[in-house]
Design a protein around this motif. Structure first.
Motif, PDB file in Angstrom:
ATOM      1  N   LYS B 122     -20.154  15.756 -47.063  1.00  0.00           N
ATOM      2  CA  LYS B 122     -20.807  14.442 -47.005  1.00  0.00           C
ATOM      3  C   LYS B 122     -19.783  13.310 -47.081  1.00  0.00           C
ATOM      4  O   LYS B 122     -20.025  12.216 -46.598  1.00  0.00           O
ATOM      5  CB  LYS B 122     -21.802  14.314 -48.158  1.00  0.00           C
ATOM      6  N   LEU B 123     -18.639  13.599 -47.730  1.00  0.00           N
ATOM      7  CA  LEU B 123     -17.594  12.575 -47.794  1.00  0.00           C
ATOM      8  C   LEU B 123     -17.026  12.311 -46.403  1.00  0.00           C
ATOM      9  O   LEU B 123     -16.703  11.178 -46.051  1.00  0.00           O
ATOM     10  CB  LEU B 123     -16.475  13.007 -48.747  1.00  0.00           C
ATOM     11  N   ASP B 125     -18.752  12.706 -43.647  1.00  0.00           N
ATOM     12  CA  ASP B 125     -19.802  11.930 -42.960  1.00  0.00           C
ATOM     13  C   ASP B 125     -19.677  10.454 -43.308  1.00  0.00           C
ATOM     14  O   ASP B 125     -19.769   9.583 -42.441  1.00  0.00           O
ATOM     15  CB  ASP B 125     -21.195  12.418 -43.394  1.00  0.00           C
ATOM     16  N   ALA B 126     -19.465  10.172 -44.601  1.00  0.00           N
ATOM     17  CA  ALA B 126     -19.336   8.782 -45.036  1.00  0.00           C
ATOM     18  C   ALA B 126     -18.142   8.124 -44.346  1.00  0.00           C
ATOM     19  O   ALA B 126     -18.233   6.983 -43.880  1.00  0.00           O
ATOM     20  CB  ALA B 126     -19.179   8.714 -46.559  1.00  0.00           C
ATOM     21  N   ALA B 127     -17.041   8.849 -44.246  1.00  0.00           N
ATOM     22  CA  ALA B 127     -15.848   8.305 -43.587  1.00  0.00           C
ATOM     23  C   ALA B 127     -16.137   8.024 -42.114  1.00  0.00           C
ATOM     24  O   ALA B 127     -15.689   7.015 -41.566  1.00  0.00           O
ATOM     25  CB  ALA B 127     -14.672   9.264 -43.730  1.00  0.00           C
ATOM     26  N   ALA B 128     -16.925   8.912 -41.481  1.00  0.00           N
ATOM     27  CA  ALA B 128     -17.267   8.710 -40.066  1.00  0.00           C
ATOM     28  C   ALA B 128     -18.074   7.422 -39.882  1.00  0.00           C
ATOM     29  O   ALA B 128     -17.824   6.653 -38.959  1.00  0.00           O
ATOM     30  CB  ALA B 128     -18.042   9.913 -39.530  1.00  0.00           C
TER      31      ALA B 128
END
Lengths: 224, 231
Positions: B122-123, B125-128
């Motif tokens: 999920k980290l 995903d957050a960066a994306a």
């Protein structure tokens, strides 16, 4: 303006929604398990719809028929997740700067200082996320999403992981952010009182479908 | 107690050089293979997994022999590399580094792979959503979060490379000054009458180096953990 019209099958559950969100704050409101987070993920580009269309300010982000699927890093949509998802190996300051680094923009100390002051996180800048309280973490997550200068801000139950006292502490910051930033927002929540304070439009979801669309008066209507 | 002859010192320094070079050269490949095995699904994945682990289960002499018939000067790959790139492995210290690197590779890949699998995706995903494309996402999120595993993998590989004996001696023999490592030197000394004392000195050196590597890796791993989780 955001137009969403998508179908998605998630195991046994099928999501089939269509709604429009204009300026201001649109709440996606409904009980848990109605696909609210999946909708947010699809708008952010993290989950691919089976078919349909997602259009933001006349740019097609997803079109199943035409095979268009803009990658999440090209969408310029800020997202605040329920658990914050701050990067544990970076300081608060570097977390806040991350979006700017990735877009290759020059530093903008004025905006940075403004957002830091707005969210009252100046004293946290040198700390690491592991050392923050839940409320502080979410405030930093708001700042991080805001500082990437998004076209749209997605807030996925940003207060759900907090207890009542923390929620009450953060809501004013959220209101300030809404009034100050003037970025259109989608606010996902199952808490009517919270939505009433933040949102000006409500999309009510039930079992993967849009049950009703309208103003905040929808919040008082009972679910069938 | 440490009564080392010049030839013994040569063996010690050569061992260190071989182990360091083997570890550093293997590391990018180790990270790439670990990432592939942890994240991607592709045709023949279990075969790749098995081949990577082969040196762990094969008798080292077998691995050494396979290297000899592949990278020897008259062998197909060895001749090609020697003719076109001037890279010679057989009976050179570079061959010892190759043997050590291959023997250490499975341990390195295992440690790094476990670390990649433990990352909260999920980290990423957050960066994306914050604008990080795949390359920057890997460089700024995945790689730093894998760091404890990379340190552990590198240290295991270094220790394994330092102790390598069977594959190395089969592939590049036991030439003082060129391919004679600590292990090979100890072995040689134990084969001659009166060599025990000198062998003991080398054993002490081997223990000291291994302990130092262990302590250093613990220290780096703790520092990395503090960096990741806030200290």
């Amino acid at each position: 303006m955001l137009t969403v019209e998508v179908d998605k099958k998630l195991g046994e559950f099928s999501l089939n929604v269509s709604f429009v969100s204009e300026s201001g704050v649109t709440a996606l409101f409904g009980p848990s398990g109605t696909g609210k987070t999946s909708i947010i993920s699809m708008v952010a580009g993290l989950l691919k719809p089976d078919r349909g269309q997602i259009v933001l300010d006349e740019e097609v982000l997803f079109d199943g028929a035409k095979g268009i699927d803009v990658r999440p890093w090209k969408r310029h949509i800020g997202t605040v997740f329920q658990e914050g998802r701050l990067f544990p190996h970076l300081s608060v300051k570097h977390n806040l700067d991350y979006g700017r680094w990735m877009s290759g923009c020059a530093a903008d100390p004025k905006t940075f200082a403004h957002v830091v002051e707005l969210l009252d996180i100046g004293h946290l800048l040198d700390r690491r996320p592991g050392k923050l309280s839940g409320g502080e973490r979410q405030r930093v997550a708001f700042g991080r999403a805001l500082l990437m200068r998004p076209r749209l801000l997605l807030l996925d139950e940003p207060l759900a992981s907090l207890d009542a006292a923390r929620k009450a502490e953060i809501l004013p910051y959220l209101e300030r952010l809404r009034d100050d930033a003037r970025v259109p927002m989608i606010y996902v929540s199952h808490d009517a009182a919270e939505v009433k304070r933040i949102a000006n439009r409500v999309v009510r979801l039930d079992a993967g479908r849009v049950a009703a669309t309208g103003g905040v008066e929808l919040l008082d209507a009972p679910f069938q | 107690m440490l009564d080392l002859s010049p030839q013994d010192w040569t063996a010690v320094l050569l061992s260190l050089r071989i182990a360091v070079v083997a570890t550093i050269v293997a590391l990018p490949f180790g990270i790439a293979v670990a990432y592939l095995l942890a994240r991607k699904s592709f045709w023949g994945k279990s075969l790749v997994d098995a081949v990577v682990h082969l040196p762990l289960v094969l008798p080292p002499v077998v691995t050494g022999y396979l290297l000899l018939i592949t990278f020897g000067r008259k062998a197909p790959v060895g001749a090609f590399l020697a003719d076109h790139f001037g890279i010679v492995f057989s009976f050179r210290w570079t061959g010892a580094a190759l043997a050590c690197g291959i023997m250490a590779f499975p341990l390195m890949v295992r440690a790094i792979r476990l670390s990649i699998e433990a990352i909260d995706r999920k980290l990423e995903d957050a960066a994306a959503t914050l604008g990080a494309n795949r390359f920057w996402n890997f460089l700024t999120i995945t790689l730093p979060l894998t760091l404890p595993g990379i340190i552990a993998g590198a240290m295991l590989a270094f220790a394994r490379a330092l102790g390598e004996f069977g594959a190395t001696i089969t592939f590049v023999s036991n030439i003082p000054g060129e391919t004679q490592t600590i292990s090979a030197a100890i072995y040689t000394l134990t084969q001659v009458p009166g060599g025990d004392a000198a062998a003991l000195s080398l054993v002490v050196v081997a223990v000291i180096i291994s302990l130092a590597a262990l302590v250093a890796s613990e220290w780096f791993a703790r520092r990395a953990a503090i960096r990741l989780h806030g200290g």
